[in-house]
Design a protein around this motif. Sequence first.
Motif, PDB file in Angstrom:
ATOM      1  N   LYS A  35      -8.238  -7.824   1.201  1.00 16.91           N
ATOM      2  CA  LYS A  35      -6.943  -7.801   0.501  1.00 16.91           C
ATOM      3  C   LYS A  35      -6.232  -6.479   0.762  1.00 16.91           C
ATOM      4  O   LYS A  35      -5.028  -6.441   1.006  1.00 16.91           O
ATOM      5  N   GLU A  36      -6.985  -5.391   0.698  1.00 16.02           N
ATOM      6  CA  GLU A  36      -6.397  -4.075   0.964  1.00 16.02           C
ATOM      7  C   GLU A  36      -5.876  -3.984   2.395  1.00 16.02           C
ATOM      8  O   GLU A  36      -4.789  -3.447   2.640  1.00 16.02           O
ATOM      9  N   GLU A  37      -6.629  -4.518   3.340  1.00 17.03           N
ATOM     10  CA  GLU A  37      -6.180  -4.516   4.734  1.00 17.03           C
ATOM     11  C   GLU A  37      -4.905  -5.343   4.906  1.00 17.03           C
ATOM     12  O   GLU A  37      -4.010  -4.970   5.673  1.00 17.03           O
ATOM     13  N   ALA A  38      -4.818  -6.457   4.201  1.00 21.56           N
ATOM     14  CA  ALA A  38      -3.615  -7.294   4.285  1.00 21.56           C
ATOM     15  C   ALA A  38      -2.394  -6.528   3.763  1.00 21.56           C
ATOM     16  O   ALA A  38      -1.317  -6.570   4.366  1.00 21.56           O
ATOM     17  N   ILE A  39      -2.567  -5.804   2.667  1.00 22.44           N
ATOM     18  CA  ILE A  39      -1.467  -5.025   2.101  1.00 22.44           C
ATOM     19  C   ILE A  39      -1.093  -3.886   3.046  1.00 22.44           C
ATOM     20  O   ILE A  39       0.091  -3.619   3.278  1.00 22.44           O
ATOM     21  N   ALA A  40      -2.092  -3.234   3.609  1.00 20.83           N
ATOM     22  CA  ALA A  40      -1.828  -2.140   4.544  1.00 20.83           C
ATOM     23  C   ALA A  40      -1.111  -2.662   5.789  1.00 20.83           C
ATOM     24  O   ALA A  40      -0.183  -2.022   6.304  1.00 20.83           O
ATOM     25  N   LYS A  41      -1.508  -3.827   6.268  1.00 19.55           N
ATOM     26  CA  LYS A  41      -0.843  -4.437   7.429  1.00 19.55           C
ATOM     27  C   LYS A  41       0.600  -4.766   7.085  1.00 19.55           C
ATOM     28  O   LYS A  41       1.518  -4.532   7.887  1.00 19.55           O
ATOM     29  N   ALA A  42       0.823  -5.280   5.882  1.00 16.78           N
ATOM     30  CA  ALA A  42       2.186  -5.607   5.461  1.00 16.78           C
ATOM     31  C   ALA A  42       3.056  -4.354   5.418  1.00 16.78           C
ATOM     32  O   ALA A  42       4.216  -4.382   5.845  1.00 16.78           O
ATOM     33  N   ALA A  43       2.506  -3.253   4.927  1.00 19.22           N
ATOM     34  CA  ALA A  43       3.261  -1.999   4.890  1.00 19.22           C
ATOM     35  C   ALA A  43       3.657  -1.571   6.294  1.00 19.22           C
ATOM     36  O   ALA A  43       4.792  -1.161   6.541  1.00 19.22           O
ATOM     37  N   ALA A  44       2.722  -1.676   7.222  1.00 23.34           N
ATOM     38  CA  ALA A  44       3.014  -1.313   8.613  1.00 23.34           C
ATOM     39  C   ALA A  44       4.062  -2.246   9.212  1.00 23.34           C
ATOM     40  O   ALA A  44       4.995  -1.793   9.882  1.00 23.34           O
ATOM     41  N   ASP A  45       3.930  -3.531   8.951  1.00 19.90           N
ATOM     42  CA  ASP A  45       4.882  -4.507   9.485  1.00 19.90           C
ATOM     43  C   ASP A  45       6.278  -4.290   8.913  1.00 19.90           C
ATOM     44  O   ASP A  45       7.271  -4.336   9.640  1.00 19.90           O
ATOM     45  N   LEU A  46       6.355  -4.059   7.614  1.00 15.50           N
ATOM     46  CA  LEU A  46       7.655  -3.832   6.983  1.00 15.50           C
ATOM     47  C   LEU A  46       8.291  -2.546   7.493  1.00 15.50           C
ATOM     48  O   LEU A  46       9.499  -2.475   7.699  1.00 15.50           O
ATOM     49  N   SER A  47       7.476  -1.537   7.691  1.00 13.32           N
ATOM     50  CA  SER A  47       7.970  -0.266   8.207  1.00 13.32           C
ATOM     51  C   SER A  47       8.552  -0.449   9.603  1.00 13.32           C
ATOM     52  O   SER A  47       9.594   0.118   9.931  1.00 13.32           O
ATOM     53  N   ALA A  48       7.885  -1.241  10.400  1.00 11.85           N
ATOM     54  CA  ALA A  48       8.344  -1.474  11.770  1.00 11.85           C
ATOM     55  C   ALA A  48       9.666  -2.246  11.789  1.00 11.85           C
ATOM     56  O   ALA A  48      10.524  -2.010  12.637  1.00 11.85           O
TER      57      ALA A  48
END
Length: 90
Positions: A58-71
């Motif tokens: 779950k934490e990895e999914a949230i971290a991935k979302a942060a990276a994706d949104l940032s991009a």
Amino acid sequence: MLGTLDHEIIHGMKKLNMFSDAEWRMLTDRFKVSYLGNMEDEYRKQYSGRKDLESLLKEEAIAKAAADLSAKDHQRLEHAAKRHVKKVQA
């Protein structure tokens, strides 16, 4: 590069307990493990044997979302980032 930084910031903030329970619940409700896509299997192998596997995913999914949104649009995270920076400064 900023996406990677945003990804790792999520891990650091989680480790430092900077998310309230309500904030973390909102994030985990929004970004399910399935958000990892084809990387889910890789993370499952990486964290194999861990009792907290689902929590880590779950934490990895949230971290991935942060990276994706940032991009996509770094200003989209600006409000939340400023709020959490204030938490760090406090």
